[in-house]
Design an enzyme around this catalytic site. Structure first.
Site, mmCIF file in Angstrom:
data_model
loop_
_atom_site.group_PDB
_atom_site.id
_atom_site.type_symbol
_atom_site.label_atom_id
_atom_site.label_comp_id
_atom_site.label_asym_id
_atom_site.label_seq_id
_atom_site.Cartn_x
_atom_site.Cartn_y
_atom_site.Cartn_z
ATOM 1 N N ASP A 114 -3.137 -2.754 -0.588
ATOM 2 C CA ASP A 114 -3.677 -2.056 -1.757
ATOM 3 C C ASP A 114 -4.261 -0.732 -1.268
ATOM 4 O O ASP A 114 -3.808 -0.198 -0.270
ATOM 5 C CB ASP A 114 -4.713 -2.927 -2.470
ATOM 6 C CG ASP A 114 -4.781 -2.640 -3.964
ATOM 7 O OD1 ASP A 114 -4.921 -1.467 -4.330
ATOM 8 O OD2 ASP A 114 -4.691 -3.583 -4.772
ATOM 9 N N HIS A 122 -1.864 1.821 -0.529
ATOM 10 C CA HIS A 122 -1.729 2.636 -1.736
ATOM 11 C C HIS A 122 -2.476 3.961 -1.635
ATOM 12 O O HIS A 122 -2.763 4.586 -2.657
ATOM 13 C CB HIS A 122 -2.218 1.853 -2.961
ATOM 14 C CG HIS A 122 -1.402 0.633 -3.266
ATOM 15 N ND1 HIS A 122 -1.696 -0.229 -4.302
ATOM 16 C CD2 HIS A 122 -0.298 0.131 -2.660
ATOM 17 C CE1 HIS A 122 -0.806 -1.231 -4.313
ATOM 18 N NE2 HIS A 122 0.042 -1.025 -3.324
#
Length: 401
Positions: free
Chosen positions: A223, A246
């Site tokens: 993430d 991310h």
């Protein structure tokens, strides 16, 4: 008479030396070794009680103290280390801490949590291993609103004038490090690792905090490498390597009504490798809050095979079921993008998708060089509802005015 006078002077000097030496405050911390409290580094004995008792004595010691975890594999249930402590305290990990593989056995939102402490140092050459592989299969939150809440590896709540350095966080069940209401905290030389496919394993997530420095740190996760949420001010992030993951994000913001402004963020001298995004600002479409994101500086950043190197997304909707009832009410302003280069997997290498009701303003770009080598042609820039300027070399061509 002279002899008596000499003896008196020597005696006085000796007395002064003894008193002066013994009254000096010591700066060497008292060491509290968890093994002395019954902890066993065999990888299977539950050491929660031994660690809690060690912390109690270290925290209440009348002077600087160090809670020490030596080499070994120490199985540890969910535990909270709470202050305030009497003096400065160090939590030194040279061994490996093992979380229960079954998330239900932790019985807390955070596996290891520190709260209400000033002058805390968490350091060492050791590892906190969340043993999260078994739990990642349970994370179906994108399609299940009743998905289980998985434990974060380590958290800091109301911890001030403190630092973390040297340790490794491995295979967290959910996020690795969570910071809430923290002031003056320095994070350096930390290694954060989970596979790119591990869901919701943010590296560092921070809210309602100020004066934070993150440097010389490697983050690979499933993430956000770093996520800055509501109410943060004065962040300096530099010499970070991010990927997979991310990217470094502001947000997401706008989902909750009581969110606070974000003001003052610098990200510099950082490398992104194979991430879905590089630098990203994400606010929910149809936002519940009306706040501002201000004074952001991004400079000297390298993008290596990054999906979307520069991404302002004010139509953020991570789940197909989220409602689109209007524009984002979050104002993004005073953003500087300088000397950002590398390669983009997406054709849209620079994306400014701002709110129609609250257009982005004072966005300044200079010396951007992002190339896309796909068969669909060179990189492009997308601009919606943005006001700003551009100088220097601009690849792809800018659309700021």
């Amino acid at each position: 008479m002279a002899y008596i006078d000499f003896v008196f002077k020597v005696s006085s000097l000796t007395l002064f030396f003894i008193i002066g030496t013994t009254s000096r405050p010591t700066t060497v911390p008292k060491v509290f070794n968890v093994r002395r409290y019954g902890a066993k580094g065999d990888g299977k004995t539950d050491n929660t009680k031994a660690f809690t008792n060690t912390w109690k004595d270290a925290c209440t010691w009348d002077g600087p103290s160090k809670m020490y975890i030596p080499n070994g594999r120490f199985y540890l249930g969910g535990v909270s280390f709470v202050g305030p402590c009497t003096s400065k305290i160090s939590f030194v990990i040279d061994g490996t801490l093992l979380a229960p593989p079954n998330n239900n056995d932790i019985k807390k939102d955070t596996w290891i949590n520190f709260g209400y402490i000033d002058y805390l140092t968490v350091s060492g050459s050791g590892t906190i291993d969340g043993q999260g592989k078994e739990s990642w299969l349970l994370n179906d939150c994108q399609k299940n609103t009743n998905c289980p809440k998985l434990a974060i590896n380590m958290g800091f709540d109301f911890v001030n004038k403190s630092r973390m350095e040297g340790i490794t966080s491995l295979n967290s069940k959910a996020g690795h490090f969570n910071f809430f209401s923290v002031d003056h905290f320095n994070i350096t030389r930390v290694n954060i690792t989970t596979p790119g496919h591990s869901p919701n394993t943010d590296g560092i997530k921070i809210a309602l905090s100020s004066n934070i420095q993150i440097s010389n740190t490697h983050i690979s996760t499933g993430d956000d490498c770093i996520a800055m949420l509501s109410g943060n001010t004065n962040f300096d992030i530099y010499n970070v390597t991010c990927g997979p993951g991310h990217g470094i994000s502001v947000g997401s913001l706008g989902k909750d009504k009581n969110e606070k402004n974000i003001n003052g963020l610098t990200v510099r001298d950082t490398i992104f490798t194979g991430t879905s995004d590089g630098i990203r600002i994400k606010t929910w479409e149809s936002s519940a809050s009306t706040i501002a994101i201000s004074n952001l500086v991004y400079k000297n950043l390298q993008m290596i095979d990054v999906g979307a190197p520069i991404n302002i997304d004010q139509k953020y909707c991570p789940y197909p079921s989220c409602q689109k009832l209007g524009d984002s009410h979050i104002q993004i302003q005073n953003v500087t993008l300088k000397n950002i280069w590398g390669t983009s997997r997406d054709k849209v290498a620079v994306k400014f998708q701002c709110s129609k009701s609250f257009p982005c303003k004072n966005v300044h770009s200079s010396d951007i060089n992002l190339k896309h080598n796909g068969v669909d042609g060179p990189a492009i820039t997308l601009c919606e509802n943005i006001k700003g300027s551009a100088t220097g070399k601009m690849i792809p061509p800018h659309c700021l005015n």
